[in-house]
Design a protein around this motif. Structure first.
Motif, short mmCIF file in Angstrom:
data_model
loop_
_atom_site.label_atom_id
_atom_site.label_comp_id
_atom_site.label_asym_id
_atom_site.label_seq_id
_atom_site.Cartn_x
_atom_site.Cartn_y
_atom_site.Cartn_z
N ALA A 203 9.98 3.85 0.26
CA ALA A 203 8.79 3.66 1.10
C ALA A 203 8.46 2.18 1.23
CB ALA A 203 7.60 4.42 0.51
N PHE A 204 8.52 1.48 0.12
CA PHE A 204 8.27 0.04 0.16
C PHE A 204 9.29 -0.67 1.03
CE2 PHE A 204 9.65 -4.05 -1.61
CZ PHE A 204 8.48 -4.79 -1.49
N ALA B 76 0.82 -1.21 0.00
CA ALA B 76 0.00 0.00 0.00
C ALA B 76 0.85 1.26 0.00
CB ALA B 76 -0.94 0.00 1.20
N VAL B 77 2.00 1.23 0.70
CA VAL B 77 2.83 2.43 0.73
C VAL B 77 3.70 2.54 -0.51
CG1 VAL B 77 2.84 2.50 3.25
CG2 VAL B 77 4.70 1.33 2.05
N ALA B 78 3.92 1.43 -1.21
CA ALA B 78 4.73 1.50 -2.43
C ALA B 78 4.08 2.41 -3.46
CB ALA B 78 4.92 0.10 -3.00
N ASP B 79 2.78 2.28 -3.60
CA ASP B 79 2.02 3.10 -4.54
C ASP B 79 0.55 2.98 -4.15
OD1 ASP B 79 0.72 4.33 -6.63
OD2 ASP B 79 1.77 3.26 -8.22
N PRO B 80 0.03 3.90 -3.36
CA PRO B 80 -1.33 3.76 -2.84
C PRO B 80 -2.40 3.61 -3.91
CG PRO B 80 -0.15 5.50 -1.68
CD PRO B 80 0.71 5.09 -2.84
N ALA C 69 8.86 -0.26 4.86
CA ALA C 69 7.79 -1.09 5.40
C ALA C 69 8.16 -2.57 5.32
CB ALA C 69 6.50 -0.84 4.62
N TRP C 70 8.79 -2.96 4.22
CA TRP C 70 9.10 -4.38 3.98
C TRP C 70 10.00 -4.95 5.07
CZ3 TRP C 70 6.56 -7.40 0.80
CH2 TRP C 70 7.10 -8.65 0.43
N VAL C 71 10.99 -4.19 5.50
CA VAL C 71 11.92 -4.71 6.51
C VAL C 71 11.44 -4.44 7.93
CG1 VAL C 71 13.87 -4.41 4.95
CG2 VAL C 71 13.37 -2.62 6.61
N GLY C 72 10.46 -3.53 8.10
CA GLY C 72 10.12 -3.09 9.43
C GLY C 72 8.77 -3.55 9.96
#
Length: 297
Positions: free
Chosen positions: A182-183, A40-44, A186-189
């Motif tokens: 952004a992706f 979702a944060v990669a490209d809303p 989120a991906w690692v966290g």
């Protein structure tokens, strides 16, 4: 976007993203339990849902990265509506959204001919390997005398979250055609995940992330300067799988990655074709042991 059939295409809601994840699971793709939050944060606006009479029946993702790259995934029409033209309408909407960009996808092998007709050309295959990695196995791709899972002198494996994020993002750019800060953040966290980095003299020489799924825990990405570092990261990551079982999508364009997965006792179970609409991007395949995601690259 509405047609005379009552079929409408619009952006996905948070509830739709959860539904898309369930559909992908039913297709046997084993998406991560929390992948949708990173997506979702990669490209809303990159996720599209097709509704028939108000009910979701199809989906596709068309995620934009940077100024010139895009990735297409989650191309699903529900079984009850297949063969009625809704899937191709989703496809056209996605390609329209990515118009003017180099576009990549990971498609099931039997669909390669259809993708070629839409201008995609094969670059390599990603082969899913699954099982419990065995530290005592004779891991292919290792230098003679290098133990599977053993650390090279001067290398430390650390929690990737403790490293400067700019350093992580710069390292990821060696393996991906466009910025995706952004992706990646989120991906690692995201909660429930483990992200580990191999560091030597302050430099990142490897990165791996494991995430929970409905079936085997998925590892991706897995980057490393050497097969020994890749093995060490994978074995450490497998410790965070509930039963030790992992699966990772290995690019066959890196023979050392294929040899390592097989040598650690993992079995090939599934295959997709990585394809692009134009020239294959210049990324470091020699250091890529598993892609981050078949859905978003």
């Amino acid at each position: 976007m509405t047609g005379s059939t009552g079929f409408e295409i619009n952006g996905a809601s948070a509830a739709d993203l959860a539904l898309i994840r369930d559909w992908a699971d039913e297709e046997g793709w084993n998406p991560g339990d929390s992948d949708r939050f990173a997506f979702a944060v990669a490209d809303p606006d990159g996720f599209l849902v097709g509704r028939l009479g108000g009910e979701p029946v199809a989906c596709v993702s068309a995620v934009r990265y940077g100024a010139g790259f895009g990735f297409l995934g989650f191309y699903i029409a529900r079984p009850a509506v297949r063969g009625q033209g809704y899937g191709i309408r989703m496809w056209r909407a996605a390609m329209e959204r990515l118009d003017g960009r180099l576009v990549g996808l990971d498609g099931v092998v039997e669909q390669q001919d259809n993708y070629r007709k839409s201008g995609f050309r094969p670059a390599w295959n990603n082969v899913r390997h699954e099982g419990v990695p065995r530290a005592g196995a004779r891991a292919g791709g290792l230098q003679p005398g290098a133990p599977a899972g053993g650390l090279e002198p001067g290398v430390e494996i650390v929690d990737a979250a403790t490293l400067p994020f700019g350093q992580l993002a710069a390292y990821d750019r060696h393996f991906f055609p466009a910025p995706r800060e952004a992706f990646l953040a989120a991906w690692v966290g995201l909660p429930g995940r483990t992200a580990l980095a191999a560091v030597r003299d302050g430099r990142i020489e490897g990165l791996g992330v494991i995430r929970p799924c409905s079936a085997a825990s998925r590892v991706g990405p897995l980057y490393a300067a050497t097969p020994a570092l890749a093995a060490a990261l994978l074995l450490r990551l497998a410790e965070h799988s509930p039963d030790g079982t992992v699966c990772l999508d290995v690019p066959d364009a890196n023979p050392r990655a294929t040899a390592l997965a097989a040598g650690l006792g993992l079995s090939a179970t599934f295959e997709t074709a990585r394809m692009y609409t134009g020239e294959e991007p210049d990324i470091d395949l020699t250091g890529m042991y598993a892609v981050a995601s078949l859905e978003l690259g």
